[in-house]
Scaffold this motif. Sequence first.
Motif, PDB file in Angstrom:
ATOM      1  N   ALA A 173       0.824  -1.216   0.000  1.00  0.00           N
ATOM      2  CA  ALA A 173       0.000   0.000   0.000  1.00  0.00           C
ATOM      3  C   ALA A 173       0.853   1.258   0.000  1.00  0.00           C
ATOM      4  CB  ALA A 173      -0.938  -0.006   1.206  1.00  0.00           C
ATOM      5  N   GLN A 206      -1.790   3.047  -2.894  1.00  0.00           N
ATOM      6  CA  GLN A 206      -3.179   2.629  -3.059  1.00  0.00           C
ATOM      7  C   GLN A 206      -3.403   1.383  -2.216  1.00  0.00           C
ATOM      8  OE1 GLN A 206      -4.148   0.882  -6.953  1.00  0.00           O
ATOM      9  NE2 GLN A 206      -1.969   1.045  -7.461  1.00  0.00           N
ATOM     10  N   PRO A 207      -4.654   1.048  -1.936  1.00  0.00           N
ATOM     11  CA  PRO A 207      -4.920  -0.166  -1.172  1.00  0.00           C
ATOM     12  C   PRO A 207      -4.317  -1.392  -1.851  1.00  0.00           C
ATOM     13  CG  PRO A 207      -6.884   1.187  -1.266  1.00  0.00           C
ATOM     14  CD  PRO A 207      -5.890   1.799  -2.220  1.00  0.00           C
ATOM     15  N   LYS A 258      -6.306  -7.880   0.080  1.00  0.00           N
ATOM     16  CA  LYS A 258      -6.835  -6.687   0.746  1.00  0.00           C
ATOM     17  C   LYS A 258      -6.363  -6.641   2.191  1.00  0.00           C
ATOM     18  CE  LYS A 258     -11.110  -6.393  -1.902  1.00  0.00           C
ATOM     19  NZ  LYS A 258     -12.585  -6.419  -1.824  1.00  0.00           N
ATOM     20  N   VAL A 312      -3.630  -0.390   3.601  1.00  0.00           N
ATOM     21  CA  VAL A 312      -4.256   0.893   3.270  1.00  0.00           C
ATOM     22  C   VAL A 312      -3.226   2.012   3.444  1.00  0.00           C
ATOM     23  CG1 VAL A 312      -6.103   2.512   3.879  1.00  0.00           C
ATOM     24  CG2 VAL A 312      -6.514   0.045   4.023  1.00  0.00           C
ATOM     25  N   GLU A 343      -9.242  -5.002   5.518  1.00  0.00           N
ATOM     26  CA  GLU A 343      -9.199  -3.676   4.904  1.00  0.00           C
ATOM     27  C   GLU A 343     -10.069  -2.681   5.683  1.00  0.00           C
ATOM     28  OE1 GLU A 343     -10.881  -2.241   0.826  1.00  0.00           O
ATOM     29  OE2 GLU A 343      -8.797  -2.911   0.519  1.00  0.00           O
ATOM     30  N   SER A 383      -8.692   0.726   7.626  1.00  0.00           N
ATOM     31  CA  SER A 383      -9.262   2.059   7.353  1.00  0.00           C
ATOM     32  C   SER A 383      -9.854   2.672   8.613  1.00  0.00           C
ATOM     33  CB  SER A 383     -10.339   1.971   6.273  1.00  0.00           C
ATOM     34  OG  SER A 383      -9.773   1.587   5.045  1.00  0.00           O
TER      35      SER A 383
END
Length: 132
Positions: free
Chosen positions: A60, A65-66, A93, A96, A119, A123
């Motif tokens: 990330a 980006q994720p 995933k 982040v 994910e 976040s």
Amino acid sequence: MLSSQQALQLCQIALQLAQQNQQAIAVAVVDSHGELMAFTRHDGVGLPSIHLAQNKAYTAARERQPSGNLGQWARDTGKDMGYWNDARVTGFKGGVPIFVDEQCVGAIGVSGLSEEEDEALASQAIDVQRLQ
């Protein structure tokens, strides 16, 4: 710039969020180059989660980006993850990036749950830290 204190705080926030739901995770925070700043894990988290959390954060930060976006791109284009020629890059995933004033200052990686939950928790930890 992400300070070591902020990196440690992000790890603690993620652990607390997971613990509230009786979940076990591994969490890593890296700088903008993907270099490890902080890492911790709950007792009993699966051993693969240790490396996955770190690699998700690395990906990330490096890609801004994720981490899951890379996996989706690979599936959409039929390319292999080896395309990046970097064994640490992952398409799972849970990684982040952390942005401050539109600049990537680092990333957080969470592993131990489903990809979607990893994910979301990553976040959420970023959002909680911003409110403090």
